[in-house]
Design a protein around this motif. Structure first.
Motif, PDB file in Angstrom:
ATOM      1  N   GLU A 123      18.670 -39.208   5.885  1.00  0.00           N
ATOM      2  CA  GLU A 123      18.146 -40.457   5.591  1.00  0.00           C
ATOM      3  C   GLU A 123      18.597 -40.759   4.172  1.00  0.00           C
ATOM      4  O   GLU A 123      18.909 -41.927   3.656  1.00  0.00           O
ATOM      5  CB  GLU A 123      16.691 -40.686   5.920  1.00  0.00           C
ATOM      6  N   SER A 124      18.009 -39.932   3.173  1.00  0.00           N
ATOM      7  CA  SER A 124      18.364 -40.235   1.678  1.00  0.00           C
ATOM      8  C   SER A 124      19.951 -40.110   1.521  1.00  0.00           C
ATOM      9  O   SER A 124      20.298 -40.901   0.573  1.00  0.00           O
ATOM     10  CB  SER A 124      17.596 -38.659   1.029  1.00  0.00           C
ATOM     11  N   LEU A 125      20.913 -39.345   2.010  1.00  0.00           N
ATOM     12  CA  LEU A 125      22.098 -39.615   1.995  1.00  0.00           C
ATOM     13  C   LEU A 125      22.636 -40.821   2.367  1.00  0.00           C
ATOM     14  O   LEU A 125      23.599 -41.660   1.944  1.00  0.00           O
ATOM     15  CB  LEU A 125      22.955 -38.256   2.625  1.00  0.00           C
ATOM     16  N   GLU A 126      22.011 -41.164   3.687  1.00  0.00           N
ATOM     17  CA  GLU A 126      22.625 -42.461   4.135  1.00  0.00           C
ATOM     18  C   GLU A 126      22.282 -43.745   3.365  1.00  0.00           C
ATOM     19  O   GLU A 126      23.141 -44.644   3.305  1.00  0.00           O
ATOM     20  CB  GLU A 126      21.984 -42.484   5.662  1.00  0.00           C
ATOM     21  N   GLN A 127      21.238 -43.524   2.736  1.00  0.00           N
ATOM     22  CA  GLN A 127      20.655 -44.698   1.859  1.00  0.00           C
ATOM     23  C   GLN A 127      21.204 -44.803   0.469  1.00  0.00           C
ATOM     24  O   GLN A 127      21.012 -45.567  -0.469  1.00  0.00           O
ATOM     25  CB  GLN A 127      19.117 -44.579   1.706  1.00  0.00           C
ATOM     26  N   ASN A 128      22.111 -43.638   0.186  1.00  0.00           N
ATOM     27  CA  ASN A 128      22.898 -43.348  -0.882  1.00  0.00           C
ATOM     28  C   ASN A 128      21.826 -43.235  -2.076  1.00  0.00           C
ATOM     29  O   ASN A 128      22.231 -43.589  -3.469  1.00  0.00           O
ATOM     30  CB  ASN A 128      23.667 -44.762  -1.156  1.00  0.00           C
ATOM     31  N   ASP A 129      20.797 -42.647  -1.970  1.00  0.00           N
ATOM     32  CA  ASP A 129      19.757 -42.290  -2.612  1.00  0.00           C
ATOM     33  C   ASP A 129      20.165 -41.117  -3.663  1.00  0.00           C
ATOM     34  O   ASP A 129      19.379 -40.736  -4.663  1.00  0.00           O
ATOM     35  CB  ASP A 129      18.317 -41.960  -2.106  1.00  0.00           C
ATOM     36  N   ASP A 176      23.213 -37.944  -4.566  1.00  0.00           N
ATOM     37  CA  ASP A 176      24.882 -37.597  -4.791  1.00  0.00           C
ATOM     38  C   ASP A 176      25.309 -36.720  -3.691  1.00  0.00           C
ATOM     39  O   ASP A 176      26.276 -36.942  -3.191  1.00  0.00           O
ATOM     40  CB  ASP A 176      25.025 -36.787  -6.263  1.00  0.00           C
ATOM     41  N   PHE A 177      24.458 -35.711  -3.480  1.00  0.00           N
ATOM     42  CA  PHE A 177      24.865 -34.590  -2.555  1.00  0.00           C
ATOM     43  C   PHE A 177      23.605 -34.145  -1.622  1.00  0.00           C
ATOM     44  O   PHE A 177      22.402 -34.340  -2.007  1.00  0.00           O
ATOM     45  CB  PHE A 177      25.403 -33.307  -3.185  1.00  0.00           C
ATOM     46  N   SER A 178      24.007 -33.638  -0.333  1.00  0.00           N
ATOM     47  CA  SER A 178      22.664 -33.025   0.310  1.00  0.00           C
ATOM     48  C   SER A 178      23.361 -31.517   0.784  1.00  0.00           C
ATOM     49  O   SER A 178      24.583 -31.491   1.064  1.00  0.00           O
ATOM     50  CB  SER A 178      22.845 -33.814   1.647  1.00  0.00           C
ATOM     51  N   LEU A 179      22.424 -30.852   1.015  1.00  0.00           N
ATOM     52  CA  LEU A 179      22.650 -29.539   1.332  1.00  0.00           C
ATOM     53  C   LEU A 179      22.129 -29.590   3.050  1.00  0.00           C
ATOM     54  O   LEU A 179      20.951 -29.440   3.180  1.00  0.00           O
ATOM     55  CB  LEU A 179      22.016 -28.395   0.481  1.00  0.00           C
ATOM     56  N   VAL A 180      23.118 -28.832   3.834  1.00  0.00           N
ATOM     57  CA  VAL A 180      22.766 -29.109   5.233  1.00  0.00           C
ATOM     58  C   VAL A 180      23.453 -27.795   5.986  1.00  0.00           C
ATOM     59  O   VAL A 180      24.348 -27.384   5.592  1.00  0.00           O
ATOM     60  CB  VAL A 180      22.848 -30.492   5.980  1.00  0.00           C
ATOM     61  N   SER A 181      22.837 -27.607   7.093  1.00  0.00           N
ATOM     62  CA  SER A 181      23.418 -26.443   7.837  1.00  0.00           C
ATOM     63  C   SER A 181      23.907 -27.160   9.212  1.00  0.00           C
ATOM     64  O   SER A 181      24.647 -26.598   9.851  1.00  0.00           O
ATOM     65  CB  SER A 181      22.486 -25.333   8.069  1.00  0.00           C
ATOM     66  N   VAL A 182      23.322 -28.255   9.379  1.00  0.00           N
ATOM     67  CA  VAL A 182      23.863 -29.218  10.722  1.00  0.00           C
ATOM     68  C   VAL A 182      24.557 -30.484  10.120  1.00  0.00           C
ATOM     69  O   VAL A 182      23.620 -31.282   9.475  1.00  0.00           O
ATOM     70  CB  VAL A 182      22.859 -29.319  11.646  1.00  0.00           C
ATOM     71  N   LEU A 183      25.647 -30.857  10.455  1.00  0.00           N
ATOM     72  CA  LEU A 183      26.377 -31.868   9.901  1.00  0.00           C
ATOM     73  C   LEU A 183      25.827 -33.277  10.727  1.00  0.00           C
ATOM     74  O   LEU A 183      25.702 -32.998  12.168  1.00  0.00           O
ATOM     75  CB  LEU A 183      27.926 -31.803  10.150  1.00  0.00           C
ATOM     76  N   PRO A 184      25.542 -34.225  10.046  1.00  0.00           N
ATOM     77  CA  PRO A 184      25.120 -35.623  10.717  1.00  0.00           C
ATOM     78  C   PRO A 184      26.191 -35.982  11.305  1.00  0.00           C
ATOM     79  O   PRO A 184      27.271 -36.287  10.721  1.00  0.00           O
ATOM     80  CB  PRO A 184      24.689 -36.350   9.424  1.00  0.00           C
ATOM     81  N   VAL A 185      26.078 -36.333  12.615  1.00  0.00           N
ATOM     82  CA  VAL A 185      27.356 -36.898  13.431  1.00  0.00           C
ATOM     83  C   VAL A 185      27.584 -38.381  13.099  1.00  0.00           C
ATOM     84  O   VAL A 185      28.781 -39.104  13.607  1.00  0.00           O
ATOM     85  CB  VAL A 185      27.296 -36.496  14.862  1.00  0.00           C
ATOM     86  N   HIS A 186      26.473 -39.142  12.819  1.00  0.00           N
ATOM     87  CA  HIS A 186      26.715 -40.793  12.703  1.00  0.00           C
ATOM     88  C   HIS A 186      26.944 -41.007  11.304  1.00  0.00           C
ATOM     89  O   HIS A 186      27.191 -42.485  11.283  1.00  0.00           O
ATOM     90  CB  HIS A 186      25.362 -41.195  13.387  1.00  0.00           C
ATOM     91  N   LEU A 187      27.372 -40.232  10.329  1.00  0.00           N
ATOM     92  CA  LEU A 187      27.722 -40.489   9.103  1.00  0.00           C
ATOM     93  C   LEU A 187      29.266 -40.254   8.930  1.00  0.00           C
ATOM     94  O   LEU A 187      29.736 -39.406   9.332  1.00  0.00           O
ATOM     95  CB  LEU A 187      26.732 -40.115   7.931  1.00  0.00           C
ATOM     96  N   GLN A 188      29.679 -41.036   7.994  1.00  0.00           N
ATOM     97  CA  GLN A 188      31.307 -40.648   7.613  1.00  0.00           C
ATOM     98  C   GLN A 188      31.033 -39.821   6.409  1.00  0.00           C
ATOM     99  O   GLN A 188      30.613 -40.487   5.250  1.00  0.00           O
ATOM    100  CB  GLN A 188      32.217 -41.815   7.267  1.00  0.00           C
ATOM    101  N   ILE A 189      31.238 -38.866   6.483  1.00  0.00           N
ATOM    102  CA  ILE A 189      31.023 -37.726   5.075  1.00  0.00           C
ATOM    103  C   ILE A 189      32.322 -36.805   4.638  1.00  0.00           C
ATOM    104  O   ILE A 189      33.182 -36.798   5.645  1.00  0.00           O
ATOM    105  CB  ILE A 189      29.939 -36.730   5.442  1.00  0.00           C
ATOM    106  N   GLU A 190      32.046 -36.398   3.452  1.00  0.00           N
ATOM    107  CA  GLU A 190      33.092 -35.482   3.106  1.00  0.00           C
ATOM    108  C   GLU A 190      32.236 -34.040   2.698  1.00  0.00           C
ATOM    109  O   GLU A 190      31.071 -34.301   2.532  1.00  0.00           O
ATOM    110  CB  GLU A 190      33.816 -35.834   1.649  1.00  0.00           C
ATOM    111  N   LYS A 191      32.809 -33.041   2.765  1.00  0.00           N
ATOM    112  CA  LYS A 191      32.168 -31.858   2.385  1.00  0.00           C
ATOM    113  C   LYS A 191      32.808 -30.632   1.846  1.00  0.00           C
ATOM    114  O   LYS A 191      34.073 -30.787   1.847  1.00  0.00           O
ATOM    115  CB  LYS A 191      31.578 -31.397   3.916  1.00  0.00           C
ATOM    116  N   ILE A 192      32.053 -29.671   1.316  1.00  0.00           N
ATOM    117  CA  ILE A 192      32.392 -28.338   1.010  1.00  0.00           C
ATOM    118  C   ILE A 192      31.765 -27.224   1.702  1.00  0.00           C
ATOM    119  O   ILE A 192      30.403 -27.538   1.722  1.00  0.00           O
ATOM    120  CB  ILE A 192      32.307 -28.047  -0.578  1.00  0.00           C
TER     121      ILE A 192
END
Length: 307
Positions: free
Chosen positions: A135-141, A143-159
């Motif tokens: 939610e914090s990523l989606e609202q652009n609150d 810069d980055f998020s650390l996750v182990s499961v990628l959100p499928v409903h967002l257009q993201i880039e990753k390392i």
């Protein structure tokens, strides 16, 4: 009026959390210290800033207006500090990262050297559950998020940061002698789950469904630490990330139960919104991660290879 910047900061956090206890935790202060700062700040105004009703703290309309002004003042002070450092040729600004709860075991090691070199960078790190991180990523609150499961409903880039191994674990009271057990063992063990929305639970349930395993669900808890303490107390077993149980394995308080198909493998990802316009600080941190992640993994997480 003689209020201080510290009082403004304390009051702002109180209005955001609506709790002396939560404000104290966020500010790393004692509850009495926060209460004293609030009282000293309040004494400079003839109109109440807060009120307590039924043991709950509420911010008055006047208090909300003062909080807006306080935030504006603090932002200007931060801007002055950042501009001063930038003028001196130092990287300055805020780095905002949200992290799933289990990620707290790894993210500090990827921040330490970066913050040491760039002392003008102010870190805002939010450790919470997966749903709030996304939610914090989606609202652009952040810069980055650390996750182990990628959100499928967002257009993201990753390392892809590093691997995440999950094992079936129990306390040291019971002996498991076989070199490897069949997955049917899980049917006989009372399992402790994380709450719905947790990344650990998502990986765990995906494994159970993929292997069509009958599971005896014992209980559900809202943090990895709570799950770990329940397992240590003998309340059941769980599937947990290796990264969070290093000390307990070393001291023999927990054991990995060898089951075919384990460890379950996932990956820690640093993610950000596709097309995000990075600040100089965020861009520098991304470059640092890209260049240094292999060294950090080798130095700080080489111990994972023995399991």
């Amino acid at each position: 009026m003689h209020y201080t910047l510290h009082q403004l900061q304390v009051f702002l956090i109180i209005t955001q959390t609506q709790s002396i206890t939560k404000a104290a935790e966020e500010l790393h202060l004692s509850q009495p210290a926060v209460s004293i700062q609030l009282r000293n700040f309040q004494e400079q105004f003839a109109i109440p800033l807060t009120e307590v009703v039924g043991r709950r703290l509420f911010v008055t309309d006047f208090g909300k207006e003062i909080a807006v002004a306080a935030e504006r003042i603090l932002n200007e002070v931060h801007a002055i500090n950042h501009k001063t450092l930038a003028y001196k040729g130092q990287l300055a600004g805020k780095l905002k990262i949200s992290v799933v709860s289990t990620g707290k075991y790894i993210i500090p090691y990827f921040l330490n050297d970066f913050l040491k070199v760039n002392q003008g960078v102010e870190l805002k790190l939010d450790v919470t559950n997966k749903m709030k991180v996304v939610e914090s990523l989606e609202q652009n609150d952040v810069d980055f998020s650390l996750v182990s499961v990628l959100p499928v409903h967002l257009q993201i880039e990753k390392i892809d940061l590093m691997s995440n191994k999950l094992y079936l674990i129990g306390n040291s009271e019971e002996t498991f002698n076989d070199s490897f057990y069949e997955t049917s063992l899980l049917d006989s063990l009372p399992l402790i789950y994380r709450e719905y929305g947790s990344g650990t639970r998502h990986v765990m349930e995906a494994y159970v469904q993929e292997n069509k395993l009958p599971i005896h669900k014992k209980m559900e808890l809202t943090s990895n630490e709570a799950v770990k303490q329940a397992v240590l107390a003998g309340l059941g077993y769980s599937i947990m990330p290796l990264i969070g149980i290093k000390n307990e394995l070393t001291h023999g308080d927990l054991q990995i139960i060898p089951v075919k198909g384990f460890p379950i493998q996932s990956t820690w990802h640093i993610i950000w919104l596709k097309g995000k316009n990075f600040s100089p600080v965020a861009k520098a941190f991304l470059n640092f991660i890209t260049q240094e992640k292999a060294r950090i993994i080798d130095e700080k997480f080489g111990w994972c290879n023995q399991y």
